[in-house]
Write a protein that holds these residues in place. Sequence first.
Motif, PDB file in Angstrom:
ATOM      1  N   LYS A  33       2.080   3.302 -13.336  1.00 29.00           N
ATOM      2  CA  LYS A  33       1.808   3.379 -11.894  1.00 29.00           C
ATOM      3  C   LYS A  33       1.328   2.055 -11.304  1.00 29.00           C
ATOM      4  CE  LYS A  33       1.997   8.072 -11.640  1.00 29.00           C
ATOM      5  NZ  LYS A  33       3.283   8.490 -12.029  1.00 29.00           N
ATOM      6  N   PHE A  34       1.813   0.933 -11.855  1.00 25.37           N
ATOM      7  CA  PHE A  34       1.547  -0.373 -11.266  1.00 25.37           C
ATOM      8  C   PHE A  34       2.608  -0.604 -10.206  1.00 25.37           C
ATOM      9  CE2 PHE A  34      -0.827  -1.135 -15.108  1.00 25.37           C
ATOM     10  CZ  PHE A  34      -1.835  -1.979 -14.698  1.00 25.37           C
ATOM     11  N   GLY A  35       2.242  -0.465  -8.979  1.00 27.09           N
ATOM     12  CA  GLY A  35       3.215  -0.663  -7.920  1.00 27.09           C
ATOM     13  C   GLY A  35       2.528  -1.027  -6.629  1.00 27.09           C
ATOM     14  N   GLN A  36       3.309  -1.559  -5.723  1.00 27.45           N
ATOM     15  CA  GLN A  36       2.723  -1.962  -4.461  1.00 27.45           C
ATOM     16  C   GLN A  36       2.666  -0.785  -3.500  1.00 27.45           C
ATOM     17  OE1 GLN A  36       5.020  -5.008  -2.621  1.00 27.45           O
ATOM     18  NE2 GLN A  36       6.967  -4.045  -3.051  1.00 27.45           N
ATOM     19  N   ASN A  37       1.659  -0.797  -2.659  1.00 29.76           N
ATOM     20  CA  ASN A  37       1.542   0.178  -1.591  1.00 29.76           C
ATOM     21  C   ASN A  37       2.107  -0.445  -0.322  1.00 29.76           C
ATOM     22  OD1 ASN A  37       0.184   2.073  -3.182  1.00 29.76           O
ATOM     23  ND2 ASN A  37      -1.743   1.000  -2.880  1.00 29.76           N
ATOM     24  N   VAL A  38       2.880   0.316   0.387  1.00 24.93           N
ATOM     25  CA  VAL A  38       3.497  -0.173   1.615  1.00 24.93           C
ATOM     26  C   VAL A  38       2.875   0.580   2.787  1.00 24.93           C
ATOM     27  CG1 VAL A  38       5.670  -0.436   2.876  1.00 24.93           C
ATOM     28  CG2 VAL A  38       5.631  -0.702   0.408  1.00 24.93           C
TER      29      VAL A  38
END
Length: 147
Positions: A33-38
């Motif tokens: 769950k390493f991801g960017q938040n938009v």
Amino acid sequence: MGSLEQTVYAILISFIIGVILCPIMIPLLHKLKFGQNVRDDGPETHLQKQGTPTMGGISFLIAFVVTGVFLEAIGVYGPIADWGGAGATVPLTGFGSNLAKGVAKAVGEKGWLGVMTGGLTAAAGGIAAAVLFSFLAALVFRPGEKR
């Protein structure tokens, strides 16, 4: 072969390793769950990027450490560090060189067991200092969510 040619080859090899690791790391980072938040107040076309791993920096860090290991392995890191002074020994290439030296020394002393223990033993002081100073910086600057 001159040291410049060896350096170029080492950098190319570490780049290739970085390119090979990227497709392996992307699914792993998705799972973790390493991801960017938009944000929703931007263009709708950016919403499709939600959850995309932001891993460009990690790939470069790995490539620099691998470059240091290769430069040390082919014996050109020392001359480059002598020529560059502290600038060549401080960054991640120096960390990679330190790992390679530790492994080589431990393999000479302990055999194949040294492959697993040598790098960690050689870099333990630097890793401990990085963790300690990161903790102290967190205490001083109190990082948190932006409001």
